[in-house]
Design a protein around this motif. Structure first.
Motif, PDB file in Angstrom:
ATOM      1  N   GLY B 349      -4.933 -24.721  18.177  1.00  0.00           N
ATOM      2  CA  GLY B 349      -4.278 -23.852  19.425  1.00  0.00           C
ATOM      3  C   GLY B 349      -3.847 -22.473  19.064  1.00  0.00           C
ATOM      4  N   TYR B 350      -4.325 -21.984  17.780  1.00  0.00           N
ATOM      5  CA  TYR B 350      -3.801 -20.783  17.514  1.00  0.00           C
ATOM      6  C   TYR B 350      -5.123 -19.733  17.555  1.00  0.00           C
ATOM      7  CZ  TYR B 350       0.143 -23.409  15.217  1.00  0.00           C
ATOM      8  OH  TYR B 350       1.229 -24.193  15.001  1.00  0.00           O
ATOM      9  N   ASP B 351      -4.561 -18.375  17.829  1.00  0.00           N
ATOM     10  CA  ASP B 351      -5.313 -17.291  17.655  1.00  0.00           C
ATOM     11  C   ASP B 351      -5.706 -16.891  16.085  1.00  0.00           C
ATOM     12  OD1 ASP B 351      -5.931 -17.253  20.300  1.00  0.00           O
ATOM     13  OD2 ASP B 351      -4.155 -15.549  20.701  1.00  0.00           O
ATOM     14  N   ALA B 352      -6.905 -17.234  15.758  1.00  0.00           N
ATOM     15  CA  ALA B 352      -7.197 -16.853  14.336  1.00  0.00           C
ATOM     16  C   ALA B 352      -8.302 -16.067  14.275  1.00  0.00           C
ATOM     17  CB  ALA B 352      -7.182 -18.004  13.601  1.00  0.00           C
ATOM     18  N   GLN B 353      -8.531 -15.200  13.179  1.00  0.00           N
ATOM     19  CA  GLN B 353      -9.800 -14.610  13.007  1.00  0.00           C
ATOM     20  C   GLN B 353      -9.833 -13.970  11.538  1.00  0.00           C
ATOM     21  OE1 GLN B 353      -9.572 -11.527  15.878  1.00  0.00           O
ATOM     22  NE2 GLN B 353      -8.759 -10.016  14.642  1.00  0.00           N
ATOM     23  N   VAL B 354     -11.162 -13.912  11.198  1.00  0.00           N
ATOM     24  CA  VAL B 354     -11.328 -13.378   9.603  1.00  0.00           C
ATOM     25  C   VAL B 354     -10.690 -11.733   9.775  1.00  0.00           C
ATOM     26  CG1 VAL B 354     -13.020 -12.771   7.917  1.00  0.00           C
ATOM     27  CG2 VAL B 354     -13.123 -14.863   9.219  1.00  0.00           C
ATOM     28  N   ALA B 355      -9.837 -11.508   8.980  1.00  0.00           N
ATOM     29  CA  ALA B 355      -9.328 -10.043   8.826  1.00  0.00           C
ATOM     30  C   ALA B 355      -9.624  -9.262   7.969  1.00  0.00           C
ATOM     31  CB  ALA B 355      -7.823 -10.241   9.040  1.00  0.00           C
ATOM     32  N   GLY B 356     -10.380  -9.676   6.772  1.00  0.00           N
ATOM     33  CA  GLY B 356     -10.930  -8.952   5.741  1.00  0.00           C
ATOM     34  C   GLY B 356     -11.128  -9.690   4.398  1.00  0.00           C
ATOM     35  N   ARG B 357     -11.040  -9.022   3.378  1.00  0.00           N
ATOM     36  CA  ARG B 357     -11.497  -9.970   1.975  1.00  0.00           C
ATOM     37  C   ARG B 357     -10.767  -9.174   0.807  1.00  0.00           C
ATOM     38  NH1 ARG B 357     -14.092  -5.801   3.895  1.00  0.00           N
ATOM     39  NH2 ARG B 357     -14.625  -4.037   2.209  1.00  0.00           N
ATOM     40  N   LEU B 358     -10.647  -9.967  -0.250  1.00  0.00           N
ATOM     41  CA  LEU B 358     -10.130  -9.535  -1.572  1.00  0.00           C
ATOM     42  C   LEU B 358     -10.916  -8.471  -2.268  1.00  0.00           C
ATOM     43  CD1 LEU B 358      -7.760 -12.468  -2.580  1.00  0.00           C
ATOM     44  CD2 LEU B 358      -7.388 -10.875  -0.899  1.00  0.00           C
ATOM     45  N   THR B 359     -10.353  -7.622  -2.869  1.00  0.00           N
ATOM     46  CA  THR B 359     -11.198  -6.682  -3.580  1.00  0.00           C
ATOM     47  C   THR B 359     -10.739  -6.506  -5.190  1.00  0.00           C
ATOM     48  OG1 THR B 359      -9.424  -4.951  -3.153  1.00  0.00           O
ATOM     49  CG2 THR B 359     -11.497  -5.212  -1.651  1.00  0.00           C
ATOM     50  N   GLU B 360     -11.630  -6.183  -5.918  1.00  0.00           N
ATOM     51  CA  GLU B 360     -11.368  -5.793  -7.205  1.00  0.00           C
ATOM     52  C   GLU B 360     -10.458  -4.620  -7.467  1.00  0.00           C
ATOM     53  OE1 GLU B 360     -14.644  -5.705  -9.854  1.00  0.00           O
ATOM     54  OE2 GLU B 360     -15.602  -7.472  -9.189  1.00  0.00           O
ATOM     55  N   GLU B 361     -10.517  -3.750  -6.566  1.00  0.00           N
ATOM     56  CA  GLU B 361      -9.571  -2.689  -6.532  1.00  0.00           C
ATOM     57  C   GLU B 361      -8.127  -3.012  -6.101  1.00  0.00           C
ATOM     58  OE1 GLU B 361      -9.398   1.772  -4.608  1.00  0.00           O
ATOM     59  OE2 GLU B 361     -10.593   0.558  -3.916  1.00  0.00           O
ATOM     60  N   GLN B 362      -7.326  -2.806  -6.909  1.00  0.00           N
ATOM     61  CA  GLN B 362      -5.774  -3.159  -6.509  1.00  0.00           C
ATOM     62  C   GLN B 362      -5.264  -2.429  -5.056  1.00  0.00           C
ATOM     63  OE1 GLN B 362      -2.707  -3.073  -9.272  1.00  0.00           O
ATOM     64  NE2 GLN B 362      -3.666  -4.189 -10.762  1.00  0.00           N
ATOM     65  N   GLY B 363      -4.283  -2.971  -4.653  1.00  0.00           N
ATOM     66  CA  GLY B 363      -3.693  -2.179  -3.618  1.00  0.00           C
ATOM     67  C   GLY B 363      -4.234  -2.883  -2.264  1.00  0.00           C
ATOM     68  N   VAL B 364      -3.410  -2.588  -1.133  1.00  0.00           N
ATOM     69  CA  VAL B 364      -3.716  -3.202   0.153  1.00  0.00           C
ATOM     70  C   VAL B 364      -4.226  -2.048   1.260  1.00  0.00           C
ATOM     71  CG1 VAL B 364      -3.018  -4.340   2.234  1.00  0.00           C
ATOM     72  CG2 VAL B 364      -2.463  -5.315  -0.090  1.00  0.00           C
ATOM     73  N   THR B 365      -5.370  -1.974   1.578  1.00  0.00           N
ATOM     74  CA  THR B 365      -5.719  -1.094   2.811  1.00  0.00           C
ATOM     75  C   THR B 365      -5.648  -1.804   4.016  1.00  0.00           C
ATOM     76  OG1 THR B 365      -6.928  -0.044   1.126  1.00  0.00           O
ATOM     77  CG2 THR B 365      -7.548   0.535   3.596  1.00  0.00           C
ATOM     78  N   LEU B 366      -5.016  -1.167   5.137  1.00  0.00           N
ATOM     79  CA  LEU B 366      -5.315  -1.824   6.429  1.00  0.00           C
ATOM     80  C   LEU B 366      -6.050  -0.722   7.154  1.00  0.00           C
ATOM     81  CD1 LEU B 366      -1.644  -2.506   6.963  1.00  0.00           C
ATOM     82  CD2 LEU B 366      -3.132  -3.982   5.966  1.00  0.00           C
ATOM     83  N   ARG B 367      -6.985  -1.102   7.578  1.00  0.00           N
ATOM     84  CA  ARG B 367      -7.881  -0.225   8.727  1.00  0.00           C
ATOM     85  C   ARG B 367      -7.536  -0.568  10.162  1.00  0.00           C
ATOM     86  NH1 ARG B 367     -12.950  -0.699   5.000  1.00  0.00           N
ATOM     87  NH2 ARG B 367     -12.203   0.836   3.519  1.00  0.00           N
ATOM     88  N   VAL B 368      -6.743   0.119  10.701  1.00  0.00           N
ATOM     89  CA  VAL B 368      -6.120  -0.390  11.958  1.00  0.00           C
ATOM     90  C   VAL B 368      -6.355   0.795  12.948  1.00  0.00           C
ATOM     91  CG1 VAL B 368      -4.516  -1.896  11.141  1.00  0.00           C
ATOM     92  CG2 VAL B 368      -3.863   0.570  11.544  1.00  0.00           C
ATOM     93  N   ALA B 369      -6.081   0.714  14.249  1.00  0.00           N
ATOM     94  CA  ALA B 369      -6.507   1.767  15.331  1.00  0.00           C
ATOM     95  C   ALA B 369      -5.891   3.069  15.100  1.00  0.00           C
ATOM     96  CB  ALA B 369      -5.996   1.318  16.798  1.00  0.00           C
ATOM     97  N   ALA B 370      -4.624   2.823  14.449  1.00  0.00           N
ATOM     98  CA  ALA B 370      -3.689   4.021  13.795  1.00  0.00           C
ATOM     99  C   ALA B 370      -4.386   4.948  12.867  1.00  0.00           C
ATOM    100  CB  ALA B 370      -2.302   3.764  13.638  1.00  0.00           C
ATOM    101  N   GLY B 371      -5.485   4.388  12.016  1.00  0.00           N
ATOM    102  CA  GLY B 371      -5.983   4.977  10.943  1.00  0.00           C
ATOM    103  C   GLY B 371      -6.146   3.989   9.890  1.00  0.00           C
ATOM    104  N   GLU B 372      -6.053   4.469   8.744  1.00  0.00           N
ATOM    105  CA  GLU B 372      -6.183   3.857   7.406  1.00  0.00           C
ATOM    106  C   GLU B 372      -4.792   3.973   6.769  1.00  0.00           C
ATOM    107  OE1 GLU B 372      -9.836   3.568   5.014  1.00  0.00           O
ATOM    108  OE2 GLU B 372      -8.743   4.143   3.438  1.00  0.00           O
ATOM    109  N   LEU B 373      -4.191   2.947   6.580  1.00  0.00           N
ATOM    110  CA  LEU B 373      -3.039   2.902   5.519  1.00  0.00           C
ATOM    111  C   LEU B 373      -3.144   2.198   4.461  1.00  0.00           C
ATOM    112  CD1 LEU B 373      -0.708   1.636   8.678  1.00  0.00           C
ATOM    113  CD2 LEU B 373      -0.961   3.941   8.000  1.00  0.00           C
ATOM    114  N   ARG B 374      -2.777   3.071   3.249  1.00  0.00           N
ATOM    115  CA  ARG B 374      -2.993   2.280   1.797  1.00  0.00           C
ATOM    116  C   ARG B 374      -1.522   2.070   0.977  1.00  0.00           C
ATOM    117  NH1 ARG B 374      -6.365   0.636  -1.394  1.00  0.00           N
ATOM    118  NH2 ARG B 374      -5.715   2.243  -3.057  1.00  0.00           N
ATOM    119  N   TYR B 375      -1.590   0.885   0.462  1.00  0.00           N
ATOM    120  CA  TYR B 375      -0.274   0.477   0.112  1.00  0.00           C
ATOM    121  C   TYR B 375      -0.781   0.080  -1.450  1.00  0.00           C
ATOM    122  CZ  TYR B 375       1.430  -0.208   4.747  1.00  0.00           C
ATOM    123  OH  TYR B 375       1.472   0.085   6.145  1.00  0.00           O
ATOM    124  N   THR B 376      -0.087   0.715  -2.423  1.00  0.00           N
ATOM    125  CA  THR B 376      -0.397   0.825  -3.846  1.00  0.00           C
ATOM    126  C   THR B 376       0.877  -0.230  -4.670  1.00  0.00           C
ATOM    127  OG1 THR B 376      -0.023   2.765  -4.276  1.00  0.00           O
ATOM    128  CG2 THR B 376      -2.563   1.894  -4.072  1.00  0.00           C
TER     129      THR B 376
END
Lengths: 376, 376
Positions: B349-376
């Protein structure tokens, strides 16, 4: 006694009890969610729910409580390293009163705005208290809640502090202690309390505020002539120098002492942890099957309690309803084990004495210096 | 991103984290109190402590948290029967994120003065939420704390509400989920959140107060032109009629859905429950061994979040730091199980979807409507 007619502390014990009963009835409806699964609430011999929850063959108890308004005293004195004893005493001693040896604690600190050093002092004290109680602090949370948290305006940080403790049923017990097996003729052993513990602070603070004004915590603690003849036990406590110091005295945690007497194979038929509602009310919850009690050898009320009664013109009836009056725990045991129970508790470092006996006549009678108080 | 320079919500996340780390270091010193005894904190594969505590062969988890300042919204709307979902979600979903199936809850209600009917409504909602989560409410306490509790002045009762939940490690898991086994190439599945859950209310309330004044909860909820093109998912939620209604929307409890996919034998390598600190901060705690992540298919932020950004001139950087932005939980699974994980959650009963993948490169990148947000 009627708990509803007077509200000397500014709130009604009866209303609180009604809301708690209602909350429990909502909770009970959720018990079937764990039927036959881990976390199942167990039933007692009479078919009602005990406060045991089962995980496989493990029999656990859980208890939640906070320190309440005693925190204001710490804020006034800017001293935060003893509150941990109060926090642990409230839940650990509720657990041991039901036969659960407390093992783990998870705590929540709600603050108006965070002060790192105050939290550090608090946690140091909690660490000390956990070592005393033999528990591990295995969970915690700090929440910054702004104006949802109030307290003494001069404090570095205002906060409320509560915790949930987990315990395991002592292996010697077939089921949690409930008072179901208590019988007329059983002996009652009292454990002395050297402090207010965490209860009755609304009444005490109201009285101190009226008599000494806003900075009551700085008022010198002096005994009146009528309180000067201290009993031997009370005189072994160092007398506080200010009212603030008197009111901050930490709770003694009884759990290790009670666990040790169970370890020694001594029999217990019921234990009352004296918290909100006073001595008789808390003890009556343990008295099942129509038995009553006469307690004619209780500990003396603390000097601070006697002094507060004098300066606040507080009757013995009211004082025994809100304060522990020098006795923090009552244990029901078999008459020929009473001396051994006292000796075991003393060997663990506690002041303990046989305080009375269970009777066929219902109701609790306290024979104290102030006279005879009857509760039915 | 630097979490310390700006305090748009009026408090510092970094200071809170420092105090929490210090509190944990005091707590850890008490772990030896249970060594070799019931309640022993378990160690993970790396020798550090996991959040598992052992009772015999039973492996339990414990989690404590409160609802925070979301309660003010309930006070404003005089509606108290949905907060139970928020209360349970906070702890139950922290437990399931570590692989513990939540079983029992103990709750503490701190009130300024008691209102029986408000507590009744709260407990009815807690009962409903416990049924949803399959948990038993096996402990509770109500404390009347006078001026230590504050809140919206017009409310019948001001209160804070927190709880401690217990859970059992899912039998399919060799140890609690920690992210230790997560690897580059693993897939990330997102669970949609239809509400703010219980986080980010200080920033939201501050913004609403500034724009709409003291009675912001009565302000009609209207979307600006730029927000009108709702995505398919967001448009399936009924749009709230007032800002109060928008902000009170209850938390969705994910635990039953995650437990069901573990029951089905699907692999999980780490789960992040998105609470205070936002998406990237919570997800980074799960990323061990130097892996990073790119999340390019997250759910859309809630209409209320997008509108708040517009009217409050709140940057995407800030919004993603304080709010869940439409995603309440992130699950790391193996790439060839990702579709099955999504299907299992949808079947629950939940809304779920594949949202991305883990990378060898450290940090989290969010690609969203507002643009790309990088967190290291």
């Amino acid at each position: 006694m009627n708990n509803t007619t007077n509200h000397p502390a500014g709130y009604s014990i009866a209303e609180g009890n009604a809301a708690s009963r209602n909350a429990y009835s909502w909770s009970k409806k959720t018990f079937p969610n764990r039927a036959g699964k881990p976390g199942e609430p167990a039933r007692d011999l009479d078919g009602g729910f005990s406060n045991e929850i089962r995980f496989g063959t493990e029999r656990l108890g859980i208890s939640s409580d906070g320190i309440g308004t005693k925190i204001e005293v710490a804020e006034r004195l800017n001293k935060y390293d003893t509150l941990g004893y109060d926090l642990i005493a409230m839940t650990a001693d509720d657990l041991i009163a039901a036969g659960f040896v407390p093992t783990n604690l998870s705590n929540i600190i709600d603050v108006n705005h965070l002060d790192y050093d105050v939290v550090d002092e608090m946690m140091r004290g909690l660490h000390d208290a956990a070592n005393f109680a033999g528990m591990a602090i295995t969970g915690g949370e700090i929440a910054e809640l702004g104006n949802r948290i109030g307290g003494w305006p001069g404090a570095r940080m205002n906060f409320n502090w509560c915790s949930t403790a987990i315990g395991v049923l002592h292996p010697s017990l077939p089921q949690p202690l409930s008072g179901n097996t208590a019988r007329a003729g059983h002996a009652v052993v009292a454990l002395r309390s050297p402090s207010f513990r965490s209860n009755g602070y609304s009444l005490a603070r109201k009285t101190l505020q009226r008599v000494f004004g806003d900075n009551w915590h700085e008022a010198p603690f002096q005994l009146a002539v009528s309180s000067e003849q201290l009993t031997k036990q009370a005189s072994t406590d160092k007398l506080p120098s200010t009212w603030g110091e008197a009111m901050l005295a930490p709770s003694l945690i009884y759990a290790p002492g009670v666990a040790a007497l169970l370890d020694a194979g001594l029999p217990l038929h019921g234990v009352a942890h004296i918290t909100g509602g006073g001595l008789a009310d808390n003890f009556q919850r343990v008295l099942k099957n129509g038995v009553g009690a006469v307690l004619d050898n209780l500990f003396e009320p603390l000097p601070a309690m006697r002094r507060l009664m004098e300066i606040g013109d507080i009757s013995a009836e009211t004082a025994y309803l809100y304060w522990n009056m020098g006795t923090g725990m009552l244990l029901v045991t078999e008459p020929d084990s009473a001396d051994a129970v006292v000796a075991s508790l003393q060997a663990s470092g506690y002041d303990a004495q046989v305080a009375g006996r269970l009777t066929e006549e219902q109701g609790v009678t306290l024979r104290v210096a102030a006279g005879e108080l009857r509760y039915t």
